[in-house]
Scaffold this motif. Sequence first.
Motif, PDB file in Angstrom:
ATOM      1  N   PHE C 237     -22.117  31.151 -16.952  1.00  0.00           N
ATOM      2  CA  PHE C 237     -20.293  30.845 -15.902  1.00  0.00           C
ATOM      3  C   PHE C 237     -19.782  30.465 -16.638  1.00  0.00           C
ATOM      4  CE2 PHE C 237     -24.385  32.583 -13.190  1.00  0.00           C
ATOM      5  CZ  PHE C 237     -23.589  33.256 -13.000  1.00  0.00           C
ATOM      6  N   TYR C 238     -19.611  29.977 -18.209  1.00  0.00           N
ATOM      7  CA  TYR C 238     -18.420  29.846 -18.390  1.00  0.00           C
ATOM      8  C   TYR C 238     -17.668  29.830 -19.764  1.00  0.00           C
ATOM      9  CZ  TYR C 238     -15.600  25.626 -19.769  1.00  0.00           C
ATOM     10  OH  TYR C 238     -14.707  24.992 -21.155  1.00  0.00           O
ATOM     11  N   ILE C 239     -16.760  30.232 -19.993  1.00  0.00           N
ATOM     12  CA  ILE C 239     -16.550  30.516 -21.385  1.00  0.00           C
ATOM     13  C   ILE C 239     -15.296  29.835 -21.780  1.00  0.00           C
ATOM     14  CG2 ILE C 239     -17.676  33.353 -21.619  1.00  0.00           C
ATOM     15  CD1 ILE C 239     -14.927  33.863 -20.828  1.00  0.00           C
ATOM     16  N   ASP C 240     -15.083  29.962 -23.068  1.00  0.00           N
ATOM     17  CA  ASP C 240     -13.446  29.462 -23.873  1.00  0.00           C
ATOM     18  C   ASP C 240     -13.531  29.875 -25.219  1.00  0.00           C
ATOM     19  OD1 ASP C 240     -15.245  27.691 -24.835  1.00  0.00           O
ATOM     20  OD2 ASP C 240     -14.946  25.898 -24.665  1.00  0.00           O
ATOM     21  N   PRO C 241     -12.963  29.483 -26.131  1.00  0.00           N
ATOM     22  CA  PRO C 241     -12.998  30.528 -27.513  1.00  0.00           C
ATOM     23  C   PRO C 241     -13.800  29.341 -27.965  1.00  0.00           C
ATOM     24  CG  PRO C 241     -10.579  29.834 -26.157  1.00  0.00           C
ATOM     25  CD  PRO C 241     -11.391  29.530 -25.440  1.00  0.00           C
ATOM     26  N   HIS C 242     -13.981  28.377 -27.504  1.00  0.00           N
ATOM     27  CA  HIS C 242     -14.765  27.288 -28.187  1.00  0.00           C
ATOM     28  C   HIS C 242     -16.392  27.984 -28.520  1.00  0.00           C
ATOM     29  CE1 HIS C 242     -15.172  23.584 -30.920  1.00  0.00           C
ATOM     30  NE2 HIS C 242     -16.129  23.569 -30.461  1.00  0.00           N
ATOM     31  N   THR C 243     -16.237  28.868 -27.598  1.00  0.00           N
ATOM     32  CA  THR C 243     -17.924  28.921 -27.067  1.00  0.00           C
ATOM     33  C   THR C 243     -17.875  30.864 -27.937  1.00  0.00           C
ATOM     34  OG1 THR C 243     -17.485  28.071 -25.101  1.00  0.00           O
ATOM     35  CG2 THR C 243     -20.313  29.261 -25.292  1.00  0.00           C
ATOM     36  N   VAL C 244     -17.129  31.370 -27.282  1.00  0.00           N
ATOM     37  CA  VAL C 244     -17.492  32.699 -27.843  1.00  0.00           C
ATOM     38  C   VAL C 244     -16.967  33.741 -28.817  1.00  0.00           C
ATOM     39  CG1 VAL C 244     -18.822  33.415 -25.051  1.00  0.00           C
ATOM     40  CG2 VAL C 244     -16.038  33.268 -26.009  1.00  0.00           C
ATOM     41  N   LEU C 245     -15.448  32.540 -29.685  1.00  0.00           N
ATOM     42  CA  LEU C 245     -14.865  32.909 -30.505  1.00  0.00           C
ATOM     43  C   LEU C 245     -15.483  32.202 -31.739  1.00  0.00           C
ATOM     44  CD1 LEU C 245     -11.702  33.974 -28.147  1.00  0.00           C
ATOM     45  CD2 LEU C 245     -13.627  35.159 -29.674  1.00  0.00           C
ATOM     46  N   PRO C 246     -16.408  31.098 -31.922  1.00  0.00           N
ATOM     47  CA  PRO C 246     -16.104  30.528 -33.251  1.00  0.00           C
ATOM     48  C   PRO C 246     -16.873  31.314 -34.538  1.00  0.00           C
ATOM     49  CG  PRO C 246     -17.579  29.776 -31.715  1.00  0.00           C
ATOM     50  CD  PRO C 246     -16.717  31.001 -31.055  1.00  0.00           C
ATOM     51  N   ILE C 247     -16.264  31.073 -35.246  1.00  0.00           N
ATOM     52  CA  ILE C 247     -16.811  31.746 -36.329  1.00  0.00           C
ATOM     53  C   ILE C 247     -18.843  31.888 -36.267  1.00  0.00           C
ATOM     54  CG2 ILE C 247     -16.204  29.564 -37.689  1.00  0.00           C
ATOM     55  CD1 ILE C 247     -16.029  31.668 -40.044  1.00  0.00           C
ATOM     56  N   ASP C 248     -19.073  31.064 -36.437  1.00  0.00           N
ATOM     57  CA  ASP C 248     -20.469  30.259 -36.356  1.00  0.00           C
ATOM     58  C   ASP C 248     -21.014  31.454 -35.454  1.00  0.00           C
ATOM     59  OD1 ASP C 248     -18.699  28.139 -35.934  1.00  0.00           O
ATOM     60  OD2 ASP C 248     -19.674  26.509 -35.488  1.00  0.00           O
ATOM     61  N   VAL C 249     -20.738  32.041 -34.397  1.00  0.00           N
ATOM     62  CA  VAL C 249     -20.983  33.610 -33.608  1.00  0.00           C
ATOM     63  C   VAL C 249     -21.297  34.310 -34.790  1.00  0.00           C
ATOM     64  CG1 VAL C 249     -20.737  35.255 -31.697  1.00  0.00           C
ATOM     65  CG2 VAL C 249     -20.400  32.627 -30.981  1.00  0.00           C
ATOM     66  N   SER C 250     -20.056  34.156 -35.719  1.00  0.00           N
ATOM     67  CA  SER C 250     -20.188  36.132 -36.317  1.00  0.00           C
ATOM     68  C   SER C 250     -21.907  35.698 -37.015  1.00  0.00           C
ATOM     69  CB  SER C 250     -18.969  35.170 -36.731  1.00  0.00           C
ATOM     70  OG  SER C 250     -18.117  36.340 -36.107  1.00  0.00           O
ATOM     71  N   ILE C 251     -21.316  34.332 -37.597  1.00  0.00           N
ATOM     72  CA  ILE C 251     -22.582  33.520 -39.190  1.00  0.00           C
ATOM     73  C   ILE C 251     -23.763  34.125 -38.276  1.00  0.00           C
ATOM     74  CG2 ILE C 251     -23.021  32.261 -40.361  1.00  0.00           C
ATOM     75  CD1 ILE C 251     -20.747  31.456 -41.068  1.00  0.00           C
ATOM     76  N   GLN C 252     -24.134  33.290 -37.116  1.00  0.00           N
ATOM     77  CA  GLN C 252     -25.668  33.314 -36.384  1.00  0.00           C
ATOM     78  C   GLN C 252     -25.808  35.121 -36.309  1.00  0.00           C
ATOM     79  OE1 GLN C 252     -27.295  30.561 -35.070  1.00  0.00           O
ATOM     80  NE2 GLN C 252     -28.401  31.965 -33.876  1.00  0.00           N
ATOM     81  N   MET C 253     -25.440  35.883 -35.981  1.00  0.00           N
ATOM     82  CA  MET C 253     -25.753  37.812 -35.881  1.00  0.00           C
ATOM     83  C   MET C 253     -25.832  37.803 -37.298  1.00  0.00           C
ATOM     84  SD  MET C 253     -22.450  39.751 -33.646  1.00  0.00           S
ATOM     85  CE  MET C 253     -21.967  38.439 -32.610  1.00  0.00           C
ATOM     86  N   VAL C 254     -25.451  37.853 -38.451  1.00  0.00           N
ATOM     87  CA  VAL C 254     -25.719  37.929 -39.743  1.00  0.00           C
ATOM     88  C   VAL C 254     -26.959  36.937 -40.112  1.00  0.00           C
ATOM     89  CG1 VAL C 254     -24.553  37.542 -42.367  1.00  0.00           C
ATOM     90  CG2 VAL C 254     -23.277  37.777 -40.231  1.00  0.00           C
TER      91      VAL C 254
END
Lengths: 295, 431, 342
Positions: C237-254
Motif C-alpha cells: 500500500f505504499y510505493i516509492d522509487p526507492h522501494t520498487v525501482l532500485p538496482i537491489d530489486v534487479s539484483i535480488q531477482m538475479v
Amino acid sequence: MDAILQSIISGILVGGIYALISIGLTLIFGIVRIVNFAHGEFLMLGMYFTYFVFTYLGIDPYLAILLVVPLMFFLGAITHKLVIKPVLRGTSMQHILVTVGLMFFFQNIALLLWTADYRTVRTDLSSQVLRFGNINIGMPRLLAFLVAIAVTIGIYLFLKHTYLGKAIRAVSMDRQGAMLMGINIDFIYTFAFALGIALVGLAAAMMSPIYYVFPTVGPMFEVVAFVVVVLGGLGNFTGALLGGLLIGLVESFSGFFIAPALKEAIYFAIFIVVLAIKPSGLFGMGAGFEEVGLK
Amino acid sequence: MLKRLFAIILLVVMAAFLVSGCGPSTAPGGEQDGNGEPAGEGEEIVIGTLYPHSGARAMLGEESWRGAELARQKWNEKGGINGKQIVFVNADIPDTGAATAEAERLISKEGLTVLVGSYASDLATAASEVTERYGVIYFEMGGIADGITERGFKWLFRSCPRASSFGIMGMQAAAELAPKALGKDVSELKVAVVFEDGPYGSAVGDYAKAEAERLGMQVVAFEPYSSDAADLSSLIERLKAAEPDVMSITSYLTDSILFAEQARELNFNVPMFIGNGGGHSMQDLADAIGDDIVGMMNADFTQFDVNFEYTPGLDEFLERYKNEYGGPPRSGHSLMNYYGALLLFEAIENAGGSLEPADVREGILALDIPEFSTATGLGADFNTETNDNARAWPTVMQWRKVDGEYKQLAVFPEELAVTEAELPMPPWGER
Amino acid sequence: MRNSSNILTKHGNKLIPLVPVVILLLLPLLIHNQYYLHIFTLTFLWVALGSAWNIIGGFGGQLSIGHAAFFGIGAYTSSLLYIHFGLSPWLGMFAGGILAMIAALIISWPALRLRGPFFTLSTIAFAEVVRLLANHYRELTKGSIGLSIPFNPGFVNLAFRSRESYYYFLFAFMLLVIICCYLIQNSKLGYYLAAVREDEEAAESLGVPSTFSKLMAMLLSAFITAVAGTFYAQYLFYIDPHTVLPIDVSIQMVLIAAIGGLAIWQGPIFGGFIVTPLGEFLRAQLGGAFRGLHFVIFGVVLMLVVIFIPEGLYPWFTRIIGKRILVKFGAKNEVKTEEGGV
C-alpha cells in the motif's frame, strides 16, 4: 559567459576524477575480461585505508599513496587468487555474479567494522582554490585531473616499452597465442587485476581530500565508471580518459541547462544510445575484444 | 573433492540457519532478540523499536535510537511504569521492505502492541501501513514528512515537528530577520529553494517554496538535486545566476559537505543561508569545512545550545548521553527521540500501564504539556486532525565559533534564542 | 515392498511436485502466525519474480540487471490508475504489463544486439533512467515522497485485511508463473532460446530466429515482472522509487535464479525458498547487534555458490542428494534421465 566557461572547467575536473576511477576498471575489463561490479567497493576500501593512514599515522593523503597503492595491489592479488581466478573459465554470468557477491561482502564488512559514520580527510590543500577572475579551480580536483593524465601516459608507456607490459598486451590480444609463446597467463591475469585495483587505490587516495568515506560510497561512482569505460572503448586507456572528460562535460552542461537532478539520467540515456549505435565505444577498443561479447 | 566438501558445508550452514530460524515459533516465550532480555508476561512493559541500524542511513538511525534508549533507562531508574521495567525489542530496518517485514514480525511474532521509530520518513510510512492494519500503536519520533500522518490513520501518532514546519519556520525566520539586516523589503527578497530529491528534501522544499510565496517573497530558483551526485558545480552555477538573498537548502550529510566545498570553490555567496536539518545540523559538516560554517543558519530539531531555562531536562539528557556513549550527541535526533519516548512512557503511565492500543491511544491524546517545559522546549498536544503534535516546531539556529568549538546557537523563536542572528553572512574565507 | 517402489517409479515423478503444493495450500490452516505467513507471501512473490527473470536471464542467457524498471512500471501504473481513475488493480496490472512490454521493446532495440557484459550494462543504465525519471517527475509520481494507495478492502480493489488472502493470491500467481516457465522451457521458444544460449551463430545458421526468440522472452519476462509489481504495491500500500525501482530489486531477482539454478524452471523456486526466508531471518536475528552481517553472509554464500556450484543449488541438490534418495527406491533409470536433462 563566465558561467559557461566555468561549467566547462568544472566538467573537465570532475571528468578527470571519473577517468581516474575508470582506468583501473578498463584495465581489468580489458585484460582479465571481467566486469568488476565491486570496483566501487575497492575504491571505498582505498579511501578507508587513506583515512586510517592519515588519521593514525598522520601522513598526508598524497603521501599516503605510497602505502595505499601497494596495499591495494596486494588486496587485488589476493582477491584474484581466491575469488576471480576460480570463475575465469566460466560464463560472463558467473563473472558478474561473483563480483556482485564481492560487492555485498565488502560493503557490509566495512559497515560491520567501521560503522556507517562519515569520515573526512582534510588538509590545508583541500580548500585551496586557484582563481582567475570569475573562474575558479579547486586544487585537489586539479591534482586529481593531472594525476589521471599522468596515469594514462604512464600506463601507455608501461604497456609499450616494458617486457611485462608487452606480455600483458599480448595476452589481451590473443590469449592462445600468448600462451604458446610461453607467457605465464595466470601471472599476467593476477598482475593485471592487482594493478587495476592498485590504480583504483590511487584514485581513492586522490579523492579522499575531496569526498568523504563511508561504506556505501562505492555505488556513487561505480555505475558512472562503467559508462566511462564502455564509452571510451574496452581496454582503451586514452578512451577512458576521454570518456571520463566527456561524461564530466555532459554532466556539467545538462546540470546547468536542463536540471541538476536529471544529469545522471541524461548520461545514461546517451550511454544507451551509444551502445546501440556504436557498441565498440566512441574511441575504439583495444584489439581482440570480439570474444567479450560484441559482434 | 574440495568442491564437494564446500558444497556440503554450505548446505549444512544453510540448513542450520533455516532450522534455527523456525525454532522460536515452536518454542513460544523464547528469548527476545535485541536486549537479550526474556519476554515479559505482564512483568515488563515491552515496546518494539524500528530504526535503521544498517545500510546507508545507519548512522542517524542509530543516533535516534540512542535517544529512545536513554529515555528508557531514565524511566526505569525512577521505577519504570507503575513499577514495571520498560524493555525494548529492537529491530533493524535498513529499507522499506525491511520496515514492513520487521513491523510484521514485532507485532505477530513478538506479540507487541506499541512500536516506536524510525528516523526516516519512508520507513515510517511503510511500517505504519502494517501497524495500522493490525490496529497497533505506532509512535513516530523522527520521520518528518507530512504525508506520514495525512493518511487518516487512527493508531499512528507523531511527536516530532513536520517537514512543513521546517520549511515554514525557515522562511518565517527569513521574513523576520532578513529585511532589517539586508535593508530590503520582504517583497524584494529573492529566495532560492534547493533540496535533495529524496522524500525528506522534497517535503521540506515544497513547503519552503509555498511559505516564501505566501509571505510575498520572490522564489527565483527551485532546484531539486540527487544526494548521490558526485558533483554539484552545475547546480551552484545555476544558483549564482539567480543571485538569491535567501537560500533554503535541505541536504543529507555528504551532499551538504559537497555543496559547501564546491560553493566555496566556485565563490557562490548568499547573505542568508538556511539549512533544514540533515547535514546542516551535523558536527561533521563543521569538521569538514571549518570556519566557513560560521554564519550558516539551520532550522532543525532542538539542539543543545539553547536557553536552558526554557528546556528543562536538557542538561540531564546531555549528561546521560555522555556517560553512556562517551561523547556529545552527534545530532539533535537523539534528543528528539528522547523527548518523544518520554512522552510515550508518560502516556502509557497515564493509561494505567496498560499496553492495549485503545488505552495507549487514550493516554497519548490525554497528554497536555505546555511548551518550554520539556528537554526540547516543545510541548505535547496530539488532539489534531492528523494525530500530529500541535506543539512541535523546529528551532532556527546559527553556527558560531565559541571557544574554538563550532556550535549552533538558537536564534529563533525568541524564547529559545540565546543570541541574535548575525546577518548578512560574510563571504567565504572571511567567516 | 516391490509394489510400492513400482508405484513410486511409475507415478512418483508426477506426484512429487504436488506434495509441496498441498502442504503450502494447507499451511495457513496450521500456521496462524502472521509474520511467517508474511514471509511465505514474500517468498511466493520473489519466486515469481525470479522465475520471470529466468525467462530472459536463464532460458535466454541474457543477464539483465534492469528488471526493477519493469517491476516499478507495473507497480506505478496500476497504483496511479487506481488512485486517479479508480481502476481496479486487476485491470491495472494488465495496463502495467503492457506498458512494461513497451518499455522492454524500447530497451531491447539496442540491448539485444549486445552480448555479455554490454547487455547487462545497458539494462542497468535503462533501469537507472527509469528510476531517476520517476524520482524527478513529481507531478506524476509524487517523486520520492511516494504513493500511498488508499486502503479499501475488497476483491475488486485487490486489497484485503487478512494476510491469508494475500497468501493465496500470491501463491496462485506464483504457480501460474511457474507453469508458464515450465511450458516455455518445453516449447519451441524454449528450445530456440536454449540453442541461442549455447551458441548464437550456430543457432542462427540452423535457422533459429535468435533476435525474435530473445525479444519474445524479454517481453514475457517484462510482463510477468510488471504484474508482480502490481501485487507488491497492493500488498504494501505504499510505493516509492526507492522501494520498487532500485538496482537491489534487479539484483535480488538475479540472485534467486542464479543460486537456485539458471535456465531450468525449478531453479528460481529453489532459490526463492532459500534466499528470501534466509534474508528475512538473518536480518531479524543479526540486524540489531551486528549490523550488515546478514549481507556479508549473503555475499559469501553467493560467491561460494558461483565458484563451487555454478550450475545452481537445484541441479546440484538433485544430483548429490536426490541420487541417493532415488537409488534407495530403486529408481536408477530415473536418475540417469535426470542427469541427462541437466
